[in-house]
Design a protein around this motif. Structure first.
Motif, PDB file in Angstrom:
ATOM      1  N   VAL A  23     -31.845 -39.127  66.479  1.00 24.64           N
ATOM      2  CA  VAL A  23     -33.130 -39.174  65.784  1.00 24.64           C
ATOM      3  C   VAL A  23     -32.915 -39.157  64.271  1.00 24.64           C
ATOM      4  CG1 VAL A  23     -35.229 -37.848  65.286  1.00 24.64           C
ATOM      5  CG2 VAL A  23     -34.497 -38.183  67.645  1.00 24.64           C
ATOM      6  N   MET A  24     -32.013 -38.311  63.801  1.00 23.71           N
ATOM      7  CA  MET A  24     -31.736 -38.233  62.366  1.00 23.71           C
ATOM      8  C   MET A  24     -31.172 -39.549  61.834  1.00 23.71           C
ATOM      9  SD  MET A  24     -30.204 -34.341  62.012  1.00 23.71           S
ATOM     10  CE  MET A  24     -29.969 -34.507  60.238  1.00 23.71           C
ATOM     11  N   LEU A  25     -30.303 -40.180  62.627  1.00 25.18           N
ATOM     12  CA  LEU A  25     -29.738 -41.474  62.207  1.00 25.18           C
ATOM     13  C   LEU A  25     -30.821 -42.541  62.133  1.00 25.18           C
ATOM     14  CD1 LEU A  25     -26.355 -41.534  64.194  1.00 25.18           C
ATOM     15  CD2 LEU A  25     -26.662 -41.326  61.714  1.00 25.18           C
ATOM     16  N   LYS A  26     -31.738 -42.542  63.099  1.00 26.95           N
ATOM     17  CA  LYS A  26     -32.836 -43.512  63.090  1.00 26.95           C
ATOM     18  C   LYS A  26     -33.733 -43.297  61.874  1.00 26.95           C
ATOM     19  CE  LYS A  26     -35.085 -44.651  66.840  1.00 26.95           C
ATOM     20  NZ  LYS A  26     -35.809 -44.580  68.131  1.00 26.95           N
ATOM     21  N   ASN A  31     -35.438 -45.042  56.481  1.00 21.16           N
ATOM     22  CA  ASN A  31     -35.655 -44.733  55.070  1.00 21.16           C
ATOM     23  C   ASN A  31     -34.876 -45.682  54.170  1.00 21.16           C
ATOM     24  OD1 ASN A  31     -37.172 -42.306  53.774  1.00 21.16           O
ATOM     25  ND2 ASN A  31     -35.402 -42.637  52.451  1.00 21.16           N
ATOM     26  N   ILE A  32     -33.639 -45.979  54.558  1.00 19.41           N
ATOM     27  CA  ILE A  32     -32.814 -46.900  53.769  1.00 19.41           C
ATOM     28  C   ILE A  32     -33.436 -48.296  53.766  1.00 19.41           C
ATOM     29  CG2 ILE A  32     -30.577 -48.076  53.686  1.00 19.41           C
ATOM     30  CD1 ILE A  32     -29.355 -45.421  54.757  1.00 19.41           C
ATOM     31  N   LEU A  33     -33.935 -48.738  54.929  1.00 16.97           N
ATOM     32  CA  LEU A  33     -34.598 -50.041  54.997  1.00 16.97           C
ATOM     33  C   LEU A  33     -35.857 -50.057  54.130  1.00 16.97           C
ATOM     34  CD1 LEU A  33     -34.325 -50.985  58.785  1.00 16.97           C
ATOM     35  CD2 LEU A  33     -33.087 -52.002  56.872  1.00 16.97           C
ATOM     36  N   LYS A  86     -44.738 -47.565  66.541  1.00 17.70           N
ATOM     37  CA  LYS A  86     -44.112 -48.031  67.783  1.00 17.70           C
ATOM     38  C   LYS A  86     -43.236 -46.926  68.388  1.00 17.70           C
ATOM     39  CE  LYS A  86     -44.034 -52.992  66.726  1.00 17.70           C
ATOM     40  NZ  LYS A  86     -44.714 -53.451  67.962  1.00 17.70           N
ATOM     41  N   TRP A  87     -42.527 -46.209  67.551  1.00 18.97           N
ATOM     42  CA  TRP A  87     -41.669 -45.118  68.022  1.00 18.97           C
ATOM     43  C   TRP A  87     -42.512 -44.023  68.676  1.00 18.97           C
ATOM     44  CZ3 TRP A  87     -37.608 -42.291  64.396  1.00 18.97           C
ATOM     45  CH2 TRP A  87     -36.814 -41.453  65.186  1.00 18.97           C
ATOM     46  N   LEU A  88     -43.570 -43.602  67.985  1.00 20.81           N
ATOM     47  CA  LEU A  88     -44.414 -42.526  68.497  1.00 20.81           C
ATOM     48  C   LEU A  88     -45.157 -42.918  69.769  1.00 20.81           C
ATOM     49  CD1 LEU A  88     -45.886 -41.190  65.147  1.00 20.81           C
ATOM     50  CD2 LEU A  88     -44.375 -39.942  66.680  1.00 20.81           C
ATOM     51  N   MET A  89     -45.426 -44.211  69.925  1.00 22.59           N
ATOM     52  CA  MET A  89     -46.132 -44.679  71.113  1.00 22.59           C
ATOM     53  C   MET A  89     -45.177 -45.057  72.238  1.00 22.59           C
ATOM     54  SD  MET A  89     -49.392 -46.742  69.503  1.00 22.59           S
ATOM     55  CE  MET A  89     -50.321 -46.596  71.039  1.00 22.59           C
ATOM     56  N   GLY A  90     -43.885 -44.753  72.024  1.00 20.37           N
ATOM     57  CA  GLY A  90     -42.908 -44.881  73.093  1.00 20.37           C
ATOM     58  C   GLY A  90     -42.439 -46.292  73.388  1.00 20.37           C
ATOM     59  N   PHE A  94     -32.624 -40.595  52.322  1.00 21.37           N
ATOM     60  CA  PHE A  94     -32.440 -40.638  53.780  1.00 21.37           C
ATOM     61  C   PHE A  94     -33.633 -40.152  54.599  1.00 21.37           C
ATOM     62  CE2 PHE A  94     -28.142 -39.982  51.949  1.00 21.37           C
ATOM     63  CZ  PHE A  94     -27.582 -41.186  52.336  1.00 21.37           C
ATOM     64  N   PHE A  95     -34.358 -39.131  54.131  1.00 15.69           N
ATOM     65  CA  PHE A  95     -35.342 -38.503  55.009  1.00 15.69           C
ATOM     66  C   PHE A  95     -36.694 -38.236  54.345  1.00 15.69           C
ATOM     67  CE2 PHE A  95     -31.140 -37.005  56.535  1.00 15.69           C
ATOM     68  CZ  PHE A  95     -31.160 -37.587  57.788  1.00 15.69           C
ATOM     69  N   THR A  96     -37.059 -38.988  53.335  1.00 16.96           N
ATOM     70  CA  THR A  96     -38.339 -38.721  52.670  1.00 16.96           C
ATOM     71  C   THR A  96     -39.449 -39.595  53.255  1.00 16.96           C
ATOM     72  OG1 THR A  96     -37.556 -40.204  50.919  1.00 16.96           O
ATOM     73  CG2 THR A  96     -37.402 -37.831  50.515  1.00 16.96           C
ATOM     74  N   GLY A  97     -39.383 -40.892  52.950  1.00 13.98           N
ATOM     75  CA  GLY A  97     -40.415 -41.800  53.432  1.00 13.98           C
ATOM     76  C   GLY A  97     -40.490 -41.867  54.940  1.00 13.98           C
ATOM     77  N   SER A  98     -39.341 -41.884  55.599  1.00 10.62           N
ATOM     78  CA  SER A  98     -39.331 -42.021  57.058  1.00 10.62           C
ATOM     79  C   SER A  98     -39.935 -40.794  57.742  1.00 10.62           C
ATOM     80  CB  SER A  98     -37.902 -42.253  57.561  1.00 10.62           C
ATOM     81  OG  SER A  98     -37.041 -41.187  57.187  1.00 10.62           O
ATOM     82  N   VAL A  99     -39.555 -39.599  57.299  1.00  9.29           N
ATOM     83  CA  VAL A  99     -40.095 -38.371  57.892  1.00  9.29           C
ATOM     84  C   VAL A  99     -41.594 -38.268  57.614  1.00  9.29           C
ATOM     85  CG1 VAL A  99     -40.054 -35.847  57.799  1.00  9.29           C
ATOM     86  CG2 VAL A  99     -37.904 -37.129  57.812  1.00  9.29           C
ATOM     87  N   LEU A 100     -41.981 -38.565  56.376  1.00 12.17           N
ATOM     88  CA  LEU A 100     -43.401 -38.491  56.029  1.00 12.17           C
ATOM     89  C   LEU A 100     -44.211 -39.503  56.833  1.00 12.17           C
ATOM     90  CD1 LEU A 100     -45.538 -37.154  54.279  1.00 12.17           C
ATOM     91  CD2 LEU A 100     -45.100 -38.896  52.523  1.00 12.17           C
ATOM     92  N   SER A 101     -43.687 -40.703  57.020  1.00 12.37           N
ATOM     93  CA  SER A 101     -44.414 -41.719  57.786  1.00 12.37           C
ATOM     94  C   SER A 101     -44.604 -41.276  59.239  1.00 12.37           C
ATOM     95  CB  SER A 101     -43.685 -43.064  57.731  1.00 12.37           C
ATOM     96  OG  SER A 101     -42.459 -43.029  58.453  1.00 12.37           O
ATOM     97  N   MET A 102     -43.585 -40.649  59.814  1.00 14.64           N
ATOM     98  CA  MET A 102     -43.693 -40.179  61.189  1.00 14.64           C
ATOM     99  C   MET A 102     -44.756 -39.078  61.301  1.00 14.64           C
ATOM    100  SD  MET A 102     -41.602 -41.858  63.217  1.00 14.64           S
ATOM    101  CE  MET A 102     -41.401 -40.780  64.628  1.00 14.64           C
ATOM    102  N   ILE A 103     -44.749 -38.149  60.342  1.00 19.54           N
ATOM    103  CA  ILE A 103     -45.722 -37.053  60.374  1.00 19.54           C
ATOM    104  C   ILE A 103     -47.134 -37.582  60.165  1.00 19.54           C
ATOM    105  CG2 ILE A 103     -46.480 -34.940  59.223  1.00 19.54           C
ATOM    106  CD1 ILE A 103     -43.538 -34.399  58.533  1.00 19.54           C
TER     107      ILE A 103
END
Length: 214
Positions: free
Chosen positions: A13-16, A21-23, A50-54, A176-185
């Motif tokens: 999950v952390m790698l994803k 975030n890098i993308l 898409k991730w959250l909806m499985g 690494f974990f700013t935009g991606s984590v915030l977008s998921m939340i």
């Protein structure tokens, strides 16, 4: 073995999240930042949804690239609108500040407009990637959902504050974990808000979900 599997799952999950975030940063820079931020963020939220909806398997790069190209012009149209409104609000607050003795009565009105602007911006990306709406209907639906979801708006704002605090404590996580984590939340909170509104209004009066063809 159970503990090892959980560890592997966490690492995966952390790698994803780091890859997303890098993308996001890469595609923002690809659009010279100013023209890349909105389409890159739309792409990021599309992957998060898409991730959250499985949806599995989830081709992250392909989804990013396809969405970025498809939504580049339309999302930048929204970027121009939000930028212009933000600039007008900044100018208005500056003008009132310079003439505070005469125009104090305008401050409550401007504050209300600013609050509406901020919460609309908070919900814009989730609404954009979740519903298949026309340009102006997207703005209208975003504002309506934002105004009817005050608790979720506060939760999103708190998530932003917490991530900002985490970055201040650990600056190394920024790429690494700013935009991606915030977008998921934000997407997770928004999906809950959409579900609550759908139950209140009924599925017939709620917009259709937005499905992108990959």
């Amino acid at each position: 073995m159970g503990g090892w599997d959980r560890f592997n799952s966490i690492v995966f999950v952390m790698l994803k999240l780091a890859y997303m975030n890098i993308l996001w940063i890469f595609f923002t820079i690809l659009g010279l930042v100013g023209f890349g931020f909105f389409p890159a963020t739309v792409s990021l939220f599309t992957v998060a949804r898409k991730w959250l909806m499985g949806e599995e398997p989830l081709p992250i790069f392909h989804t990013f690239w396809h969405t970025y190209k498809k939504e580049f012009l339309k999302s930048n149209g929204f970027a121009i609108i939000f930028t212009v409104i933000g600039y007008v609000l900044y100018y208005d607050f500056t003008f009132v500040g310079m003439n505070s003795g005469k125009l104090t009565f305008l401050v409550p009105v401007l504050v209300l407009i600013l609050i509406a602007y901020v919460i609309t911006l908070l919900f814009f990306f989730p609404v954009y990637v979740h519903f298949d709406l026309s340009f102006w209907k997207t703005l209208k639906q975003t504002l309506l959902i934002a105004l009817t979801s005050p608790l979720e708006a506060v939760q999103i704002a708190l998530a932003g504050v917490l991530i900002y605090g985490a970055v201040n404590l650990l600056p190394g996580i920024l790429p690494f974990f700013t935009g991606s984590v915030l977008s998921m939340i934000v997407m997770w909170i928004s999906l809950k808000a959409f579900g609550k509104i759908e139950k209140k209004k009924g599925s017939e009066s709620f917009p259709e979900q937005h499905e992108k063809s990959l």
